[in-house]
Structure formats: C-alpha cells, structure tokens
Design an enzyme around this catalytic site. Sequence first.
Site, mmCIF file in Angstrom:
data_model
loop_
_atom_site.group_PDB
_atom_site.id
_atom_site.type_symbol
_atom_site.label_atom_id
_atom_site.label_comp_id
_atom_site.label_asym_id
_atom_site.label_seq_id
_atom_site.Cartn_x
_atom_site.Cartn_y
_atom_site.Cartn_z
ATOM 1 N N GLU A 118 -6.697 16.938 -47.571
ATOM 2 C CA GLU A 118 -5.685 17.289 -48.411
ATOM 3 C C GLU A 118 -5.023 16.292 -49.483
ATOM 4 O O GLU A 118 -4.749 16.772 -50.703
ATOM 5 C CB GLU A 118 -4.600 18.002 -47.690
ATOM 6 C CG GLU A 118 -5.054 18.955 -46.681
ATOM 7 C CD GLU A 118 -5.766 18.875 -45.454
ATOM 8 O OE1 GLU A 118 -5.721 17.424 -45.159
ATOM 9 O OE2 GLU A 118 -6.287 19.596 -44.633
ATOM 10 N N PHE A 173 -0.209 21.496 -44.754
ATOM 11 C CA PHE A 173 -0.957 20.251 -45.309
ATOM 12 C C PHE A 173 -0.703 20.150 -46.883
ATOM 13 O O PHE A 173 -0.694 18.817 -47.270
ATOM 14 C CB PHE A 173 -2.385 20.426 -44.896
ATOM 15 C CG PHE A 173 -2.695 20.824 -43.565
ATOM 16 C CD1 PHE A 173 -2.015 20.090 -42.508
ATOM 17 C CD2 PHE A 173 -3.307 21.894 -43.012
ATOM 18 C CE1 PHE A 173 -2.058 20.328 -40.892
ATOM 19 C CE2 PHE A 173 -3.331 22.129 -41.991
ATOM 20 C CZ PHE A 173 -2.983 21.280 -40.821
ATOM 21 N N HIS A 203 -0.728 30.366 -45.341
ATOM 22 C CA HIS A 203 -0.382 30.124 -43.955
ATOM 23 C C HIS A 203 1.058 29.573 -43.748
ATOM 24 O O HIS A 203 1.503 28.651 -43.149
ATOM 25 C CB HIS A 203 -1.407 29.295 -43.498
ATOM 26 C CG HIS A 203 -2.707 29.977 -43.018
ATOM 27 N ND1 HIS A 203 -3.613 29.936 -44.138
ATOM 28 C CD2 HIS A 203 -3.209 30.264 -41.926
ATOM 29 C CE1 HIS A 203 -4.732 30.407 -43.840
ATOM 30 N NE2 HIS A 203 -4.502 30.908 -42.354
ATOM 31 N N ASP A 217 -1.418 30.027 -33.704
ATOM 32 C CA ASP A 217 -1.910 28.672 -33.810
ATOM 33 C C ASP A 217 -0.634 27.777 -33.367
ATOM 34 O O ASP A 217 -1.205 26.668 -33.058
ATOM 35 C CB ASP A 217 -2.469 28.484 -35.246
ATOM 36 C CG ASP A 217 -3.987 28.752 -35.459
ATOM 37 O OD1 ASP A 217 -4.367 28.830 -34.507
ATOM 38 O OD2 ASP A 217 -4.038 29.005 -36.695
#
Lengths: 277, 275
Positions: free
Chosen positions: A5, A30, A56, A64
Amino acid sequence: MGVSEQDMMSTAAGLASTGKIPFASTFAIFAAGRAWEQVRQCVAYSLANVKIVATHAGVTVGDDGGSHQAVEDIGLMRILPNMTVIVPADGVETRRVIETIADIKAPVYVRTGRIATPVIYDDRYKFRIGHASILKEGRDVTIVATGLMVHIALGAADLLKKDGISATVINMSTIKPLDEDTLLDSAMITGAVVTAEEHLISGGLGSAVCEVLADKYPCPVKRIGIQDRFGISGPPERLLSYFGLTSQAIAEAAKKAIKARKDCSTTELPRVRTMRA
Amino acid sequence: MESISDVQKLIQIARRVRIQIVKMLHQAGSGHTGGSLSAADILVALFLYKMRHKPNNPDWVHRDRFVLSKGHACPAYYAVLAECGYFVPEELYTLRQLGACLQGHPDCLLTAGVDVSTGSLGQGLSLANGMAMGTRLDGRGARVYVVLGDGEVQEGQVWEAAMTAPHYRLDNLCAIIDHNHLQIDGRVEDVMNIEPLGAKWQAFGWEVQSIDGHDMKQIMEALDQAERTKGKPTMIIAETVKGKGVSIFENQVKYHGVAPNDEELAVALRELAAA
Ligand SMILES: Cc1ncc(C[n+]2csc(CCOP(=O)(O)OP(=O)(O)O)c2C)c(N)n1
Ligand SMILES: [Mg+2]
C-alpha cells in the site's frame, strides 16, 4: 501493485506528476492507516492529483474483526491539509462522486463500505463537492449523517415523527471541505444537532461539526459513533446495534439534544449568520 | 508440553487440524480457507514437535515465541492451539462470532497462546525480530518462529525487517514462508513477482532452506537444522499448495477468502477422512 500500500500511494503520486489521474484503492485501514505518511508526503503535501478510493471502511467489515475495521480513517485523512474527504451515502452517490473527482485536480479520499446498503438517490441526483444535501426538512432537530448512517438517520427521523418531533436530515457526504452554510442554516432553525457516522466519535464528522458550531453557532450537539475503542468480529448488522449505530440511538440522542437546548434556553442562543457564497 | 517426534502421529494430527479448519470455517460462514490449509502442516510441526511451550501456562517466561504474520490463516493456528490444549475444541466453533475469543484475525488480548495481534500483513517479521532481541537479552535461550505468506512478502516492511535480523545476528529466529504461489487476487507471479525468492533472502544474509511444506519429516528436519544454524537467522521457504488436502480447494484463488458451504464441507470431510 500486490500487497504494498505504501508503495502504491507514492507510485500513484509519481504517475500524477506526469499528468495522469491515478485511482489508488485498497482497504480503508491500509489506505488511510498503513500508507498515511506516504499520503501526507507524496499526495497531500505535494498536492498530487491522486484519488484514493478506500473500501471496507467501518465496523460493517464484520467477521474479519477489529484489525480490518477502519474506524479512524476519516479523522486521519481530514486532518491533512489539501485533502478533500468524501463519504458517499449510497451506490448512486458513489458513482457521481467518482465521476466528479476525476474532473478536479486535487487529492481526494473517498470512503466506501463493504456491505450493500439501501439506495437513497435516484438518477437525477447531482453531487457537488462541499455541498451537503438535505433529505428531510424539520424544525426541531438537525441530524447530520454520512455514509451508511444516512439511511439509518432517515429511519431515526421517522421514529421521531411518531413522537411529534420533526427532524432535518442532512447527508454530509463531503466531510472536508464541510458545508458550513447548510449546517448553520439548519442549526439556526433547530438549535439542536445530532451527528451520525460509522467512525470513532472523535476525529470524524462529529468533530468537524462541533468545530464549526463551536466557532459560529454554539448549540447542543450529540454525537453518534463508536466510542473510544476498536471493533470486533461479528455480523455487520449486529455490530451496528452493538456499537449503537441505530435509528433508535439517533432518535434518543435527538431527544437529548432538544432537551439540552430547552435547558439552556433561558440564555438567548447567539444569532450569527455567515455570508452565503 | 511434550514434543511429539513420531512423524505418523504428527501427520494424523495435521489431518485432524484440517478437519477442524474446514468445520470451523463452515460454521463461521466466512474466513480464509486456502491459506489456513496450506499452513497446517507447518503449524503442527512447530507447536507439537518443535516449540517449547506450556498450554496450561501460556505466559511461561521460557517459552518459544510464535508469530502468525499471515494472520488471516488463524483458523489453522486456533485448531493447533486447541489440539495443544490452550482451550477446548468446542471453542473453535465460535470463530468470528460476536463476543468470541477467536477473532477473525489473531488477537493477543483475547486468545490464550497468541502473543501478538496480527492481520495487517507485513508486520510480523518485525515483531519476531523484536521478540528475538528481547528473548536473547533475557538469556533464556528461547527461539522465535514466524510464518509469512508469499503475497505478504510484497510488503516493503518485510524487507526492512529482512535487513534487521541478519544485522543483529538473530540466530534464535526462524522464519517460514508458506509459498503457495497464490494471493488474494491471483497468482503471485502475475500480481507482483517475488522471485527469485531464495536468492533474495540469501543476499540479505539469511540461511535459506527450501523444503516441501507438506512433508512432515522435511519440515521437522528443517526446523532442527535452523536451531543448529549459528550467527544468522534462518528462512525456510516451504513449497505448499493453497487449499491443501481438499481437491476442490487446491490451487483455487477463489478459496482464498471464502468459507466452505454445506456441499463443499461434505466433500472436504469425505476427502480428509479418507486421507
Ligand atoms: C497490509 C495488508 N494489506 C492487505 C491485506 C488484505 N489481504 C489479506 S490476505 C491477502 C493476500 C495474502 O496473500 P498471501 O500472503 O500469499 O497469503 P496466503 O496465500 O498464504 O493466504 C491480502 C492482500 C491485509 N490483510 N493486510
Ligand atoms: Mg500465498
């Protein structure tokens, strides 16, 4: 780019310096977290024409768990000078946002979620950066929401209506630059404000709204968001209730804000008006 | 706990662990099937053969340390911890549920036997370096093991940590790459090539071993060899198959982050029972 990233953000800035319009996308944690300093140095500081589209975001990432649930990204991006921060409320608005940001020459952070959410707008909807949209107009309380909390805020307005309370619902899809005029116009009518976001109550929309109101029109504000804690694993819908991100919670907060206004109504509320652009 | 050095026994445990992995993922309805199955044999060899640890005393100061840098493979980790007795196997079926100790990614605040929280890729080798420095300072002779994914090594931080470990001669550190050639969105060589992988680590100053990551005996020998290696850290590149043990999951990108449905579970249990 692979799992890299930080490399992606600086590479995107390099592309932008050659006149391209790179869209850099990864999970919100990220994009805003892992690569924050790359975004600061190469994108914001350098005014690079990079569009960061984060996916997300928030606790509705679900199973998660907390490591993957970005609840601080709005704050992390909003704090950066030169950065525009947008959180679309539905699929239609997301589409408009993407078309719009491709046409401006500036760094932009767009926050999107993982789960499907109800469609609020029809095809005629026009998005403008820095312009909030008023979805419902009322007299008693102003609810300012962003992202998937917008449809939940509309639910709160319905609940309040049953109790004879009329609420304004504002979709504050641009968090930065914040649409101060729309916020202040409504706050001056209602004198009571609730913010709603799938984000920590610090640093995000709630903070941005408080900053403006504290400066220009102090009035009771209640913030709906995640308290000072990280997320956990669980089904998205249940996590929303677990963290108090519900229509009921917004409605309760609205009543508290209205009560707080009445309690202090012996002192006149200041009537400051900004010049409309 | 007592080390098991009977290869056949370990192979049977690995089979049980795979059965638990598919069952718990099916129950959870989400999670990472492929990378859990590819790492199963490595984790079994580590926790049941190699590492010194006490499941009834997870904080034992002399324990060897473990980092699952590819945190998404935690179903394998949890199944192995249950096999060791850190918690009862029934606990496995709470994976990813609201209020569960077994989070979607390893959480050191909630799960016995988990020393550090992971899930954000690329950070585990740095954690392991720190642990190797710390345990060396303590002079207790503890060793540190870390498992990475092959997609994960695309993260820049991995290569920063790759420099650190040989620089500080961390010979109490052994890293293992689960080299299953797939990542979330395709083949590693197509998404972002990492080869020549062994030569890279060698150039960074590591002792490199290449093994079959599903051959229990080879894994055990490689871990023993790593312990004998002095003056530098060891990197074991374990050739693996993503989804190993269940034909419909093997080498399928799709099963990176998808849990088995009812039919797939039935196939998996049938194949693993016959294995
Ligand atoms: C920093 C970071 N970026 C992205 C992700 C999302 N992610 C989870 S697993 C994965 C692929 C990892 O591939 P690999 O390391 O090869 O794992 P394996 O094949 O063993 O499952 C990605 C990109 C993450 N967890 N952390
Ligand atoms: Mg892989």
